[in-house]
Design a protein around this motif. Structure first.
Motif, PDB file in Angstrom:
ATOM      1  N   MET A   1      -7.324  17.414  12.718  1.00 62.06           N
ATOM      2  CA  MET A   1      -7.132  16.992  11.334  1.00 62.06           C
ATOM      3  C   MET A   1      -7.493  15.516  11.196  1.00 62.06           C
ATOM      4  O   MET A   1      -7.073  14.694  12.001  1.00 62.06           O
ATOM      5  N   GLN A   2      -8.244  15.205  10.193  1.00 64.05           N
ATOM      6  CA  GLN A   2      -8.650  13.823   9.959  1.00 64.05           C
ATOM      7  C   GLN A   2      -7.484  13.040   9.369  1.00 64.05           C
ATOM      8  O   GLN A   2      -6.816  13.482   8.432  1.00 64.05           O
ATOM      9  N   GLU A   3      -7.239  11.876   9.918  1.00 60.27           N
ATOM     10  CA  GLU A   3      -6.182  11.002   9.440  1.00 60.27           C
ATOM     11  C   GLU A   3      -6.644  10.314   8.156  1.00 60.27           C
ATOM     12  O   GLU A   3      -7.758   9.801   8.089  1.00 60.27           O
ATOM     13  N   ARG A   4      -5.780  10.333   7.143  1.00 62.77           N
ATOM     14  CA  ARG A   4      -6.126   9.723   5.856  1.00 62.77           C
ATOM     15  C   ARG A   4      -5.031   8.758   5.447  1.00 62.77           C
ATOM     16  O   ARG A   4      -3.846   9.043   5.625  1.00 62.77           O
ATOM     17  N   LEU A   5      -5.422   7.646   4.866  1.00 60.81           N
ATOM     18  CA  LEU A   5      -4.433   6.685   4.381  1.00 60.81           C
ATOM     19  C   LEU A   5      -3.538   7.307   3.323  1.00 60.81           C
ATOM     20  O   LEU A   5      -2.345   7.010   3.269  1.00 60.81           O
ATOM     21  N   ASP A   7      -2.261  10.105   3.211  1.00 58.24           N
ATOM     22  CA  ASP A   7      -1.149  10.817   3.849  1.00 58.24           C
ATOM     23  C   ASP A   7       0.027   9.879   4.115  1.00 58.24           C
ATOM     24  O   ASP A   7       1.185  10.278   3.999  1.00 58.24           O
ATOM     25  N   TYR A   8      -0.264   8.640   4.457  1.00 57.39           N
ATOM     26  CA  TYR A   8       0.805   7.655   4.675  1.00 57.39           C
ATOM     27  C   TYR A   8       1.516   7.338   3.361  1.00 57.39           C
ATOM     28  O   TYR A   8       2.742   7.242   3.316  1.00 57.39           O
ATOM     29  N   TYR A   9       0.750   7.178   2.287  1.00 57.93           N
ATOM     30  CA  TYR A   9       1.366   6.936   0.973  1.00 57.93           C
ATOM     31  C   TYR A   9       2.273   8.108   0.585  1.00 57.93           C
ATOM     32  O   TYR A   9       3.382   7.915   0.083  1.00 57.93           O
ATOM     33  N   LYS A  10       1.803   9.317   0.830  1.00 66.00           N
ATOM     34  CA  LYS A  10       2.598  10.494   0.491  1.00 66.00           C
ATOM     35  C   LYS A  10       3.858  10.582   1.349  1.00 66.00           C
ATOM     36  O   LYS A  10       4.913  11.009   0.869  1.00 66.00           O
ATOM     37  N   ALA A  11       3.773  10.176   2.608  1.00 66.71           N
ATOM     38  CA  ALA A  11       4.953  10.174   3.479  1.00 66.71           C
ATOM     39  C   ALA A  11       5.971   9.144   2.993  1.00 66.71           C
ATOM     40  O   ALA A  11       7.182   9.406   3.004  1.00 66.71           O
ATOM     41  N   ILE A  12       5.495   8.002   2.550  1.00 65.78           N
ATOM     42  CA  ILE A  12       6.383   6.975   1.992  1.00 65.78           C
ATOM     43  C   ILE A  12       7.039   7.505   0.722  1.00 65.78           C
ATOM     44  O   ILE A  12       8.238   7.315   0.501  1.00 65.78           O
ATOM     45  N   GLU A  13       6.271   8.198  -0.097  1.00 66.15           N
ATOM     46  CA  GLU A  13       6.830   8.793  -1.307  1.00 66.15           C
ATOM     47  C   GLU A  13       7.933   9.796  -0.959  1.00 66.15           C
ATOM     48  O   GLU A  13       8.997   9.804  -1.580  1.00 66.15           O
ATOM     49  N   ALA A  14       7.700  10.636   0.041  1.00 68.09           N
ATOM     50  CA  ALA A  14       8.699  11.627   0.444  1.00 68.09           C
ATOM     51  C   ALA A  14       9.975  10.937   0.931  1.00 68.09           C
ATOM     52  O   ALA A  14      11.089  11.355   0.587  1.00 68.09           O
ATOM     53  N   ALA A  15       9.820   9.869   1.710  1.00 71.01           N
ATOM     54  CA  ALA A  15      10.988   9.132   2.191  1.00 71.01           C
ATOM     55  C   ALA A  15      11.723   8.459   1.037  1.00 71.01           C
ATOM     56  O   ALA A  15      12.958   8.431   1.017  1.00 71.01           O
ATOM     57  N   SER A  16      10.982   7.956   0.052  1.00 72.95           N
ATOM     58  CA  SER A  16      11.636   7.316  -1.095  1.00 72.95           C
ATOM     59  C   SER A  16      12.371   8.351  -1.941  1.00 72.95           C
ATOM     60  O   SER A  16      13.425   8.060  -2.507  1.00 72.95           O
ATOM     61  N   LYS A  17      11.837   9.569  -1.992  1.00 67.32           N
ATOM     62  CA  LYS A  17      12.520  10.648  -2.718  1.00 67.32           C
ATOM     63  C   LYS A  17      13.827  11.016  -2.010  1.00 67.32           C
ATOM     64  O   LYS A  17      14.847  11.226  -2.659  1.00 67.32           O
ATOM     65  N   GLN A  18      13.795  11.074  -0.678  1.00 64.73           N
ATOM     66  CA  GLN A  18      15.017  11.340   0.083  1.00 64.73           C
ATOM     67  C   GLN A  18      16.032  10.225  -0.134  1.00 64.73           C
ATOM     68  O   GLN A  18      17.235  10.474  -0.245  1.00 64.73           O
ATOM     69  N   MET A  19      15.542   8.989  -0.200  1.00 65.29           N
ATOM     70  CA  MET A  19      16.423   7.854  -0.442  1.00 65.29           C
ATOM     71  C   MET A  19      17.079   7.972  -1.813  1.00 65.29           C
ATOM     72  O   MET A  19      18.281   7.728  -1.962  1.00 65.29           O
ATOM     73  N   LEU A  20      16.307   8.382  -2.807  1.00 62.72           N
ATOM     74  CA  LEU A  20      16.836   8.565  -4.150  1.00 62.72           C
ATOM     75  C   LEU A  20      17.888   9.673  -4.168  1.00 62.72           C
ATOM     76  O   LEU A  20      18.949   9.519  -4.780  1.00 62.72           O
ATOM     77  N   GLU A  21      17.619  10.769  -3.489  1.00 60.70           N
ATOM     78  CA  GLU A  21      18.582  11.865  -3.433  1.00 60.70           C
ATOM     79  C   GLU A  21      19.887  11.407  -2.777  1.00 60.70           C
ATOM     80  O   GLU A  21      20.977  11.756  -3.232  1.00 60.70           O
ATOM     81  N   LYS A  48      -2.730   1.142  10.026  1.00 58.73           N
ATOM     82  CA  LYS A  48      -3.858   2.067   9.855  1.00 58.73           C
ATOM     83  C   LYS A  48      -4.873   1.538   8.843  1.00 58.73           C
ATOM     84  O   LYS A  48      -6.073   1.818   8.952  1.00 58.73           O
ATOM     85  N   ALA A  49      -4.410   0.779   7.873  1.00 62.99           N
ATOM     86  CA  ALA A  49      -5.305   0.247   6.843  1.00 62.99           C
ATOM     87  C   ALA A  49      -6.302  -0.755   7.430  1.00 62.99           C
ATOM     88  O   ALA A  49      -7.322  -1.044   6.800  1.00 62.99           O
ATOM     89  N   THR A  50      -6.019  -1.243   8.629  1.00 66.38           N
ATOM     90  CA  THR A  50      -6.974  -2.162   9.258  1.00 66.38           C
ATOM     91  C   THR A  50      -8.174  -1.422   9.835  1.00 66.38           C
ATOM     92  O   THR A  50      -9.223  -2.026  10.040  1.00 66.38           O
ATOM     93  N   SER A  51      -7.996  -0.100  10.083  1.00 66.99           N
ATOM     94  CA  SER A  51      -9.107   0.651  10.686  1.00 66.99           C
ATOM     95  C   SER A  51      -9.600   1.813   9.819  1.00 66.99           C
ATOM     96  O   SER A  51     -10.659   2.368  10.088  1.00 66.99           O
ATOM     97  N   LEU A  52      -8.810   2.182   8.816  1.00 69.68           N
ATOM     98  CA  LEU A  52      -9.216   3.268   7.917  1.00 69.68           C
ATOM     99  C   LEU A  52      -9.418   2.717   6.517  1.00 69.68           C
ATOM    100  O   LEU A  52      -8.798   1.738   6.133  1.00 69.68           O
ATOM    101  N   GLU A  53     -10.264   3.395   5.769  1.00 70.11           N
ATOM    102  CA  GLU A  53     -10.517   2.987   4.391  1.00 70.11           C
ATOM    103  C   GLU A  53     -10.063   4.102   3.456  1.00 70.11           C
ATOM    104  O   GLU A  53     -10.214   5.284   3.761  1.00 70.11           O
ATOM    105  N   ARG A  56     -12.795   6.408  -2.271  1.00 62.08           N
ATOM    106  CA  ARG A  56     -12.753   6.269  -3.729  1.00 62.08           C
ATOM    107  C   ARG A  56     -12.101   7.489  -4.379  1.00 62.08           C
ATOM    108  O   ARG A  56     -11.361   7.352  -5.348  1.00 62.08           O
ATOM    109  N   THR A  57     -12.334   8.659  -3.815  1.00 68.23           N
ATOM    110  CA  THR A  57     -11.788   9.899  -4.391  1.00 68.23           C
ATOM    111  C   THR A  57     -10.256   9.971  -4.279  1.00 68.23           C
ATOM    112  O   THR A  57      -9.628  10.721  -5.005  1.00 68.23           O
ATOM    113  N   ASP A  58      -9.656   9.181  -3.367  1.00 66.81           N
ATOM    114  CA  ASP A  58      -8.198   9.181  -3.191  1.00 66.81           C
ATOM    115  C   ASP A  58      -7.495   8.101  -4.001  1.00 66.81           C
ATOM    116  O   ASP A  58      -6.266   8.078  -4.076  1.00 66.81           O
ATOM    117  N   ARG A  59      -8.226   7.208  -4.600  1.00 69.52           N
ATOM    118  CA  ARG A  59      -7.613   6.041  -5.255  1.00 69.52           C
ATOM    119  C   ARG A  59      -6.757   6.406  -6.458  1.00 69.52           C
ATOM    120  O   ARG A  59      -5.682   5.836  -6.652  1.00 69.52           O
TER     121      ARG A  59
END
Length: 99
Positions: A1-5, A7-21, A48-53, A56-59
């Motif tokens: 599976m290709q690593e995508r930035l 995915d990190y944003y979505k993981a942070i969102e999931a953790a913030s949702k758990q924090m809210l709950e 990861k942002a230092t090595s991955l970009e 445009r389609t994910d912005r």
């Protein structure tokens, strides 16, 4: 599976949702645990942002994810304000006893 930035944003969102709950249940220890998880994920994203970009389609999706994270954060702050005020009052009372 290709690593995508995104995915990190979505993981942070999931953790913030758990924090809210946790905040909604007044589980402040749970909030602190989730906050720690968010901090780790944010550091991973920075690294990861230092090595991955972000393609445009994910912005646009990144923007939507960030907006949801910010909404979660705002609600957590509103829920935590009374708890923080109680904590401030407790510290003020202890400081007065010392003086």
């Amino acid at each position: 599976m290709q690593e995508r930035l995104l995915d990190y944003y979505k993981a942070i969102e999931a953790a913030s949702k758990q924090m809210l709950e946790a905040a909604r249940m007044e589980d402040w220890e749970g909030v602190v645990r989730c906050e720690g998880a968010c901090a780790v994920l944010i550091e991973q994203l920075r690294f990861k942002a230092t090595s991955l970009e972000l393609p445009r389609t994910d912005r646009a999706e990144k923007t939507r994810v960030m907006q949801r994270i910010l909404r979660n954060d705002a609600e957590i702050r509103l829920l935590a304000e009374p708890w923080i005020a109680d904590l401030d009052h407790l510290f003020d009372s202890r400081l007065q006893m010392i003086h």
